[in-house]
Scaffold this motif. Structure first.
Motif, PDB file in Angstrom:
ATOM      1  N   GLU A 145      -5.032   0.126   8.080  1.00 49.85           N
ATOM      2  CA  GLU A 145      -5.564   1.253   7.309  1.00 49.85           C
ATOM      3  C   GLU A 145      -4.748   2.520   7.554  1.00 49.85           C
ATOM      4  N   LYS A 146      -4.376   2.751   8.811  1.00 46.18           N
ATOM      5  CA  LYS A 146      -3.633   3.964   9.147  1.00 46.18           C
ATOM      6  C   LYS A 146      -2.277   3.996   8.446  1.00 46.18           C
ATOM      7  N   GLU A 147      -1.607   2.848   8.397  1.00 45.98           N
ATOM      8  CA  GLU A 147      -0.262   2.824   7.844  1.00 45.98           C
ATOM      9  C   GLU A 147      -0.231   2.555   6.337  1.00 45.98           C
ATOM     10  N   GLY A 148      -1.400   2.390   5.743  1.00 49.64           N
ATOM     11  CA  GLY A 148      -1.454   2.108   4.320  1.00 49.64           C
ATOM     12  C   GLY A 148      -1.529   3.328   3.440  1.00 49.64           C
ATOM     13  N   ASN A 149      -1.340   4.521   4.039  1.00 50.40           N
ATOM     14  CA  ASN A 149      -1.295   5.768   3.255  1.00 50.40           C
ATOM     15  C   ASN A 149      -2.533   5.968   2.385  1.00 50.40           C
ATOM     16  N   ALA A 180       0.826  -1.209   0.000  1.00 48.65           N
ATOM     17  CA  ALA A 180       0.000   0.000   0.000  1.00 48.65           C
ATOM     18  C   ALA A 180       0.855   1.252   0.000  1.00 48.65           C
ATOM     19  N   ARG A 181       1.952   1.229   0.729  1.00 41.72           N
ATOM     20  CA  ARG A 181       2.831   2.405   0.795  1.00 41.72           C
ATOM     21  C   ARG A 181       3.502   2.699  -0.550  1.00 41.72           C
ATOM     22  N   ARG A 182       3.670   1.667  -1.363  1.00 45.35           N
ATOM     23  CA  ARG A 182       4.285   1.942  -2.666  1.00 45.35           C
ATOM     24  C   ARG A 182       3.232   2.207  -3.745  1.00 45.35           C
ATOM     25  N   GLY A 183       1.971   2.354  -3.317  1.00 45.06           N
ATOM     26  CA  GLY A 183       0.932   2.795  -4.224  1.00 45.06           C
ATOM     27  C   GLY A 183      -0.034   1.740  -4.700  1.00 45.06           C
TER      28      GLY A 183
END
Length: 756
Positions: A119-123, A93-96
């Motif tokens: 969800e919080k850390e998934g940007n 998720a962090r890489r899009g």
């Protein structure tokens, strides 16, 4: 437009094969009409039976994802292997990458804080939703259970109290809207009134003491004051939780609290034992402090409280998928080792690279993801069933683990509850610490021990055609805006009720018999963790015996768990008596010239290898289905499920049937029980199963919660349940009965045994 021309071409290729070879069996267009997606074509595919290989395949898929990850699972744990996967999902998720995770509400409510962390850390790219939210009726009943009456009404007749509560509830729920639409239209609610949210939190956390606290303390919440708009909450959540903690300790020694808590615990203990042992109406009303009559709609909703999301699916970039029987938990992703719990499962997944059809699988995922009649976001769950108090209890109990005496432990927990409750930020931080520690343990302790030699896999032939089938809670033929939730399935209405897997299975049986010849005999293999078929499936199997179909060139083989290897003993206990009825039918009403040969095998316990079967693979002649659907009544009447239908894979079919045959030929692994069911009197079976039932009650301490009268009643109901399994199976397949009477017995059987 391109797909419109590809689909007929693929069907034609699958149906044709060599120019001189006739395609036998169920017409492929019958399958694809029932399928949520199909026909699907593959670049390559493998069937994976090794737990390590299955997990590492999933992990590789997530780490290589570029655009999208769609996942659906019944169990999504926070243990070692699961933490590795969770970390990979957050990284994706962090890489899009767009990540969507749909999980079962009932099973995974306890991980609500973990999902919030994800969800919080998934940007903003990671979302989690829960399937089978409490219905509006259940939320309203939770308000009713946890609401008192005005002093004047309380002193009057109970009927007056009920009427006052009904009036308050009707007013409170009248104008609720969710996402701009009236909530009543979809039988859903996000309201938390009085202690209703606390009650639901206890229900989904399986904490009878919290449910009892909600009911008992809720009786001091005046229905009239609620109706008049007075608030029963405080802006200070810390103070509210402290008050609940105080109320808990003040009430826990009282007789009403103990009675309510005991009833709730018995509800959980017997929830999987079917309608005869645990009638839902009696269980729910036993929690009520006053008489409460449940409407038919309310009874239906309580009956289907545990309609689980039983799908298992990982779809990456709409072109690579893995599905089967495995959940996200150590037990499905490891060999036996110090990190695993009691059960380690033998399971089967199919992994495929799709060259055509991936978009249709994604559309099927969208249909469930967006079915808000049953699916709730995390924000909605925190509205109607906030978990703050049950988590505060969990923290308090963990802090007091070191106390040895009961009095010292109780005093410690009470003191902890009087302090500041852990905030959601604190809880999410702790979830992150747990995730990191568990992932480190997997990577450093377990991963290096995985054998380097290739695990057993079965290659799926390159020319095969696949179809993605589902059991879903709506009629897929309706447009999304007109879909309503279905509850179970009347016999004969499988497809209209969304039970597309069983619709195909039922049609496969006569097709297999029609295709079988003396020169080309066929097999029907049910390699399945739980074998307790819905009565309409048993009826179709009986037609392979009574002469309705000429199945003389067909062998039916069932390979399932024994009572010693299963993780759900109630399935075996009830199924034995249905099997006894079917065995008698085979001997007494079978047509020797036309009937199929039936063999029933069970896995045997192995002290050196404590494994339980969790596979769900079915072979219907030349076709194979691999997925999450069990050959049991629950899979037909309650749970969602998915399977992959595989055709035109002769190499895979030959390898897999040879694999099963090796198991059947090994007396250390399996045992054939045909003679047992033929020769053992039912009275003997009843006594054997009653002894087993008593051992189960003692093992889990349920017997200590029952007095002598209750124990006798529970045992009598248990025996009646076994008798019902036998008698209703006989009535469902009896050739001397009318078709209408058989169908009536089938619907009765399916209704009574659906929770098992």
């Amino acid at each position: 437009m391109k797909t419109r021309f590809l689909a007929p071409l693929l069907i034609a290729l699958a149906m044709t094969g060599c120019a001189t070879q006739k395609q036998a069996g169920l017409p492929l267009d019958t399958v694809t009409q029932a399928a949520s997606a199909g026909p699907l074509s593959i670049t390559e595919a493998q069937v994976i039976t090794d737990n390590d290989a299955a997990f590492l395949s999933k992990l590789r898929m997530v780490r290589n994802a570029q655009r999208s990850i769609d996942m659906m699972y019944y169990i999504y744990a926070d243990d070692h292997s699961s933490s590795v996967l969770t970390s990979a999902l957050i990284d994706a998720a962090r890489r899009g990458v767009t990540v969507r995770l749909l999980v079962d509400y009932h099973t995974n409510y306890k991980h609500l804080d973990l999902f919030s962390l994800m969800e919080k850390e998934g940007n903003g790219n990671l979302q989690v939703r829960l399937y089978n939210r409490p219905t509006r009726n259940i939320v309203k009943d939770a308000v009713y259970l946890t609401m008192g009456c005005s002093p004047e009404t309380a002193a009057a007749r109970p009927e007056a109290c009920s009427a006052e509560k009904f009036a308050a509830i009707d007013k409170l729920f009248a104008d609720e809207t969710i996402n701009g639409r009236p909530a009543a239209e979809r039988n859903i609610s996000n309201l938390d009134i009085g202690n209703s949210g606390l009650f639901l939190s206890g229900l989904y956390s399986k904490r009878g003491d919290v449910m009892a606290l909600a009911v008992q303390s809720g009786q001091h919440i005046d229905a009239q004051s609620l109706k008049d708009g007075a608030s029963t909450t405080t802006p200070e959540q810390e103070e509210q939780l402290k008050r609940l903690g105080k109320a808990y300790w003040e009430s826990r020694t009282g007789a009403p609290f103990q009675r309510l808590a005991s009833n709730a615990e018995l509800f959980f203990a017997f929830a999987m034992y079917g309608g005869q042992l645990n009638p839902i109406k009696e269980t729910v009303t036993s929690l009520l402090p006053v008489d409460r009559k449940l409407s038919d709609d309310e009874l239906r909703d309580w009956d289907h409280l545990t309609d689980y999301l039983h799908h298992k699916l990982l779809l990456v970039d709409r072109r690579e998928l893995q599905m089967g029987g495995r959940n996200v938990e150590n037990s499905y992703h490891m060999r036996p080792n110090p990190l695993t719990s009691k059960y380690v499962f033998m399971d089967t997944d199919i992994h495929a690279l799709l060259s055509q059809g991936g978009d249709a699988v994604a559309t099927a995922f969208d249909s469930l993801w967006n079915f808000d009649t049953m699916v709730a976001t995390l924000a909605e769950v925190r509205q109607h069933a906030p978990n703050d108090f049950v988590i505060a209890m969990k923290y308090a109990e963990k802090a007091c683990d070191g106390e040895t005496g009961k009095a010292e432990r109780d005093a410690c927990i009470k003191k902890e509850l009087e302090g500041a409750a852990p905030s959601l930020d604190k809880r999410m931080a702790d979830c992150r610490t747990t995730m990191e520690e568990n992932a480190r343990a997997y990577n450093e302790t377990y991963l290096p021990t995985i054998p380097k030699q290739p695990s057993q896999t079965f290659a799926v032939d390159s020319g095969s055609v696949l179809a993605y089938l589902e059991n879903i809670p709506f009629n897929r033929a309706l447009p999304p805006e007109k879909r309503v939730r279905t509850y179970g399935a009347p016999v004969g209405d499988e497809a209209k009720s969304g039970k597309y897997i069983h619709d195909v299975w039922l049609k496969e049986i006569p097709a297999v018999c029609a295709a079988a010849t003396p020169d080309a005999p066929k097999r029907l293999i049910l390699h399945n963790a739980y074998f307790f078929p819905a009565a309409n499936l048993t009826h179709e199997l009986s037609r392979m015996v009574n002469g309705d179909y000429d199945c003389s060139n067909v062998t039916v083989t069932v390979l399932t768990n024994s009572i010693q290897t299963t993780d759900l003993n109630v399935v075996n206990l009830a199924a034995r008596h249905a099997l006894k009825a079917f065995t008698e039918f085979y001997q007494q009403q079978g047509d020797p010239a036309k009937r199929a040969k039936f063999d029933y095998y069970e896995y045997q316990p192995r002290p050196d290898e404590p494994l339980s079967l969790h596979t769900k693979v079915s072979v219907f002649g030349d076709d194979v289905t691999i997925g999450s659907a069990n050959a049991d009544v629950r899979s037909f009447m309650m749970d969602s499920n998915n399977v992959m239908f595989v055709r035109n894979a002769p190499g895979f079919l030959a390898e897999y049937t040879a694999f099963v045959q090796r198991l059947l030929d090994d007396p250390a692994r399996t045992k054939k029980l045909n003679d047992y069911f033929t020769a053992t009197p039912r009275d003997t079976m009843l006594q054997e199963d009653l002894a087993t039932f008593r051992q189960i009650l003692a093992k889990y301490g349920v017997d200590k919660k029952l007095n002598e009268e209750q124990r006798k009643e529970v045992e009598a109901r248990f025996v009646q349940m076994l008798n019902d399994a036998y008698e209703l199976t006989k009535g469902s397949i009896d050739t001397g009965s009318s078709a209408a009477k058989r169908r009536e017995n089938q619907d009765t059987f399916n209704g009574e045994f659906k929770p098992i």
